[in-house]
Design a protein around this motif. Structure first.
Motif, mmCIF file in Angstrom:
data_model
loop_
_atom_site.group_PDB
_atom_site.id
_atom_site.type_symbol
_atom_site.label_atom_id
_atom_site.label_comp_id
_atom_site.label_asym_id
_atom_site.label_seq_id
_atom_site.Cartn_x
_atom_site.Cartn_y
_atom_site.Cartn_z
ATOM 1 N N GLY A 16 0.808 -1.213 0.000
ATOM 2 C CA GLY A 16 0.000 0.000 0.000
ATOM 3 C C GLY A 16 0.846 1.269 0.000
ATOM 4 O O GLY A 16 1.878 1.345 0.666
ATOM 5 N N PHE A 17 0.422 2.244 -0.802
ATOM 6 C CA PHE A 17 1.045 3.567 -0.839
ATOM 7 C C PHE A 17 -0.050 4.624 -0.793
ATOM 8 O O PHE A 17 -1.225 4.336 -1.054
ATOM 9 C CB PHE A 17 1.872 3.747 -2.114
ATOM 10 C CG PHE A 17 3.123 2.918 -2.184
ATOM 11 C CD1 PHE A 17 4.317 3.413 -1.690
ATOM 12 C CD2 PHE A 17 3.108 1.641 -2.741
ATOM 13 C CE1 PHE A 17 5.485 2.656 -1.760
ATOM 14 C CE2 PHE A 17 4.257 0.880 -2.810
ATOM 15 C CZ PHE A 17 5.452 1.394 -2.314
ATOM 16 N N LYS A 18 0.368 5.841 -0.484
ATOM 17 C CA LYS A 18 -0.579 6.963 -0.484
ATOM 18 C C LYS A 18 0.057 8.178 -1.136
ATOM 19 O O LYS A 18 1.255 8.433 -0.972
ATOM 20 C CB LYS A 18 -0.992 7.331 0.948
ATOM 21 C CG LYS A 18 -1.990 6.383 1.592
ATOM 22 C CD LYS A 18 -2.382 6.886 2.976
ATOM 23 C CE LYS A 18 -3.387 5.955 3.637
ATOM 24 N NZ LYS A 18 -3.756 6.447 4.996
ATOM 25 N N PHE A 19 -0.748 8.928 -1.868
ATOM 26 C CA PHE A 19 -0.381 10.246 -2.372
ATOM 27 C C PHE A 19 -0.935 11.283 -1.414
ATOM 28 O O PHE A 19 -2.064 11.142 -0.903
ATOM 29 C CB PHE A 19 -0.994 10.506 -3.750
ATOM 30 C CG PHE A 19 -0.180 10.019 -4.903
ATOM 31 C CD1 PHE A 19 1.202 9.987 -4.861
ATOM 32 C CD2 PHE A 19 -0.806 9.607 -6.081
ATOM 33 C CE1 PHE A 19 1.948 9.545 -5.937
ATOM 34 C CE2 PHE A 19 -0.071 9.167 -7.159
ATOM 35 C CZ PHE A 19 1.304 9.129 -7.088
ATOM 36 N N THR A 20 -0.168 12.335 -1.190
ATOM 37 C CA THR A 20 -0.675 13.501 -0.472
ATOM 38 C C THR A 20 -0.593 14.697 -1.410
ATOM 39 O O THR A 20 0.501 15.118 -1.798
ATOM 40 C CB THR A 20 0.137 13.788 0.807
ATOM 41 O OG1 THR A 20 0.078 12.659 1.681
ATOM 42 C CG2 THR A 20 -0.426 15.014 1.527
ATOM 43 N N LEU A 21 -1.744 15.223 -1.797
ATOM 44 C CA LEU A 21 -1.816 16.397 -2.664
ATOM 45 C C LEU A 21 -2.054 17.605 -1.774
ATOM 46 O O LEU A 21 -2.900 17.557 -0.851
ATOM 47 C CB LEU A 21 -2.965 16.273 -3.675
ATOM 48 C CG LEU A 21 -2.839 15.219 -4.767
ATOM 49 C CD1 LEU A 21 -3.063 13.814 -4.214
ATOM 50 C CD2 LEU A 21 -3.867 15.484 -5.878
ATOM 51 N N SER A 22 -1.322 18.683 -2.035
ATOM 52 C CA SER A 22 -1.460 19.826 -1.140
ATOM 53 C C SER A 22 -1.253 21.139 -1.867
ATOM 54 O O SER A 22 -0.605 21.207 -2.916
ATOM 55 C CB SER A 22 -0.463 19.717 0.024
ATOM 56 O OG SER A 22 0.865 19.692 -0.463
ATOM 57 N N SER A 23 -1.850 22.146 -1.301
ATOM 58 C CA SER A 23 -1.646 23.547 -1.689
ATOM 59 C C SER A 23 -1.902 24.357 -0.421
ATOM 60 O O SER A 23 -2.403 23.799 0.572
ATOM 61 C CB SER A 23 -2.605 23.949 -2.816
ATOM 62 O OG SER A 23 -3.946 23.847 -2.396
ATOM 63 N N PRO A 24 -1.553 25.637 -0.384
ATOM 64 C CA PRO A 24 -1.738 26.406 0.848
ATOM 65 C C PRO A 24 -3.165 26.285 1.400
ATOM 66 O O PRO A 24 -4.144 26.608 0.726
ATOM 67 C CB PRO A 24 -1.433 27.840 0.410
ATOM 68 C CG PRO A 24 -0.458 27.669 -0.714
ATOM 69 C CD PRO A 24 -0.905 26.433 -1.425
ATOM 70 N N GLY A 25 -3.273 25.750 2.630
ATOM 71 C CA GLY A 25 -4.568 25.631 3.285
ATOM 72 C C GLY A 25 -5.424 24.480 2.797
ATOM 73 O O GLY A 25 -6.605 24.394 3.161
ATOM 74 N N LYS A 26 -4.847 23.571 2.024
ATOM 75 C CA LYS A 26 -5.648 22.484 1.473
ATOM 76 C C LYS A 26 -4.787 21.229 1.338
ATOM 77 O O LYS A 26 -3.638 21.291 0.912
ATOM 78 C CB LYS A 26 -6.202 22.892 0.101
ATOM 79 C CG LYS A 26 -7.262 21.970 -0.454
ATOM 80 C CD LYS A 26 -7.799 22.539 -1.759
ATOM 81 C CE LYS A 26 -8.900 21.659 -2.336
ATOM 82 N NZ LYS A 26 -9.422 22.202 -3.617
ATOM 83 N N LYS A 27 -5.345 20.089 1.725
ATOM 84 C CA LYS A 27 -4.604 18.831 1.637
ATOM 85 C C LYS A 27 -5.579 17.685 1.384
ATOM 86 O O LYS A 27 -6.707 17.698 1.867
ATOM 87 C CB LYS A 27 -3.811 18.590 2.920
ATOM 88 C CG LYS A 27 -2.977 17.318 2.921
ATOM 89 C CD LYS A 27 -2.214 17.138 4.225
ATOM 90 C CE LYS A 27 -1.118 18.171 4.379
ATOM 91 N NZ LYS A 27 -0.266 17.887 5.569
ATOM 92 N N GLU A 28 -5.101 16.704 0.627
ATOM 93 C CA GLU A 28 -5.954 15.548 0.328
ATOM 94 C C GLU A 28 -5.063 14.321 0.148
ATOM 95 O O GLU A 28 -3.967 14.410 -0.401
ATOM 96 C CB GLU A 28 -6.749 15.796 -0.958
ATOM 97 C CG GLU A 28 -7.696 14.665 -1.332
ATOM 98 C CD GLU A 28 -8.489 14.987 -2.588
ATOM 99 O OE1 GLU A 28 -8.590 14.107 -3.470
ATOM 100 O OE2 GLU A 28 -9.007 16.127 -2.694
ATOM 101 N N MET A 29 -5.556 13.167 0.608
ATOM 102 C CA MET A 29 -4.796 11.924 0.488
ATOM 103 C C MET A 29 -5.557 10.942 -0.401
ATOM 104 O O MET A 29 -6.792 10.873 -0.347
ATOM 105 C CB MET A 29 -4.531 11.296 1.861
ATOM 106 C CG MET A 29 -3.727 12.192 2.794
ATOM 107 S SD MET A 29 -3.223 11.359 4.319
ATOM 108 C CE MET A 29 -1.893 10.352 3.734
ATOM 109 N N GLU A 30 -4.811 10.249 -1.243
ATOM 110 C CA GLU A 30 -5.383 9.247 -2.138
ATOM 111 C C GLU A 30 -4.557 7.963 -2.048
ATOM 112 O O GLU A 30 -3.328 8.007 -2.093
ATOM 113 C CB GLU A 30 -5.380 9.751 -3.594
ATOM 114 C CG GLU A 30 -6.260 10.951 -3.863
ATOM 115 C CD GLU A 30 -7.739 10.598 -3.932
ATOM 116 O OE1 GLU A 30 -8.062 9.387 -3.956
ATOM 117 O OE2 GLU A 30 -8.558 11.533 -3.963
ATOM 118 N N LYS A 31 -5.240 6.834 -1.923
ATOM 119 C CA LYS A 31 -4.537 5.560 -1.939
ATOM 120 C C LYS A 31 -4.004 5.275 -3.337
ATOM 121 O O LYS A 31 -4.594 5.681 -4.336
ATOM 122 C CB LYS A 31 -5.472 4.435 -1.496
ATOM 123 C CG LYS A 31 -5.829 4.497 -0.018
ATOM 124 C CD LYS A 31 -6.625 3.267 0.407
ATOM 125 C CE LYS A 31 -6.893 3.286 1.903
ATOM 126 N NZ LYS A 31 -7.652 2.081 2.349
#
Length: 391
Positions: free
Chosen positions: A175-190
């Protein structure tokens, strides 16, 4: 009886010469076709990029480092390369214009997190199964193709922690995860690994995921295109290589070596196929001429056989069966000679570090069968015409 009358007292010098020519032609033909196929397969293995597909970019020099020259492609430059005669297909490689990191999410390997660079390419350039290469917001996981260098780095990291290295198959289940981010915003996707590549240095993701990230987590700087995916037309690799040098462009060295090998070998084998085909054709003409001469010299014998009640079809079948045996001997000897030559050529290639499939190619054997069939059909009509017009 018929064969003894027609063939026993004939001078077979012309027949033997024609058989030798056909044998050499058949042998070279089947060998050339076989290795042309194998050369085109060379370097594919499990690589996800299609045949003759290259990634090109601008060469980096001191001026690039000082921002005096740009290393990105303008729309005009892309269109100019697309219109070159060596270009079969060309599309920009899209890169992430958002912050993204990859981290492990499994008890099988130690925790590792790193910022990564992701790209997406048009699926027409890859051999990825389209059913596995799609993503929509809300899906359980993002399919990715991982550079092998990353897996090597991961195994090095695991070894330092006293953990056994991870195979390709095991990595696909980790299993791996991506972390997408920008100022004040974050999201994780498997994330799930669906393949590996030696050709691309970045992690490949579906274009829909790239569009989603660039739209929802954009940076202030506009996205630029620094790499292009290009498929070179067969036989035009030399022009492609000259163009790269002239325009100060570059591609990955191993891709260029494989491409050059395929281009040179493909050209040589194509020439050999042409020469072999001409040899087979000329030898076939000599065999047909021999059959015509045989019928012409045996007009009296054929006429006598017809008057004794032998049917024309029986005489034709006797002539045809004789030459079918001749063609069978030529074909069999050619295949045996090809098998022997293949054994030694394959050993030489392995010693030279070129690993190719050692099996026989069906198309090369079919070429001999096709030539055998054409010879037999031509000889049948030739014998039929000669017998029926005998006065």
């Amino acid at each position: 009886m018929i064969k003894k009358i027609l063939f026993s007292y004939q001078n077979k010098t012309q027949l033997i010469i024609a058989m030798m020519g056909s044998f050499l032609g058949f042998t070279f033909l089947v060998t050339s076709i076989h290795y042309l196929i194998r050369v085109n397969e060379f370097g594919e293995g499990e690589e996800i990029l299609g045949n003759n597909t290259m990634i090109i970019q601008k060469q980096i020099n001191n001026f690039s480092s000082l921002n005096i020259t740009k290393n990105d492609f303008s729309e005009r430059e892309i269109e100019r390369i697309r219109n070159e005669k060596f270009t079969e297909k060309l599309e920009p490689i899209l890169s992430n214009n958002f912050d993204i990191s990859l981290q492990t999410d499994s008890e099988l390997i130690p925790y590792l997190r790193t910022d990564v660079f992701v790209q997406s390419v048009d699926n027409d350039f890859t051999k990825i199964d389209s059913t596995k290469w799609q993503w929509n917001p809300g899906d359980d996981f993002v399919p990715i193709v991982l550079p092998r260098e990353f897996l090597v780095m991961l195994n090095t990291f695991a070894s330092a922690k006293g953990i056994p290295p991870i195979s390709d198959d095991l990595a696909k289940s980790v299993g791996f995860k991506f972390t997408l981010s920008s100022p004040g915003k974050k999201e994780m996707e498997k994330v799930r690994i669906v393949g590996f590549t030696n050709e691309v240095s970045a992690i490949l993701v579906p274009s829909s995921f790239m569009e989603y990230g660039n739209s929802n987590f954009p940076k202030d700087e506009p996205a630029i295109i620094t790499q292009l995916m290009l498929t070179v037309k067969e036989g035009l690799f030399g022009e492609f290589e000259s163009y790269l040098k002239m325009r100060s462009l570059e591609s990955k060295e191993n891709s260029m070596v494989v491409g050059k090998l395929k281009s040179v070998a493909g050209t040589l084998f194509s020439i050999l196929i042409t020469i072999s085909g001409i040899t087979v054709f000329l030898a076939g003409l000599v065999l047909v001429q021999y059959a015509q001469l045989l019928i012409s010299r045996n007009e009296y014998e054929i006429r006598t056989l017809l008057r004794q009640g032998y049917s024309p079809q029986k005489i034709i079948q006797s002539i045809l069966s004789y030459f079918i045996k001749v063609f069978a001997i030529i074909s069999g000897a050619s295949i045996v000679a090809f098998a022997l030559a293949k054994y030694f050529i394959d050993k030489l290639l392995v010693k030279g570090g070129i690993q190719i499939d050692s099996g026989f190619t069906m198309l090369s054997i079919l070429a001999v069968i096709l030539a055998f069939g054409i010879y037999s059909i031509v000889n049948y009509f030739n014998a039929k015409r000669g017998v029926l017009r005998t006065p």
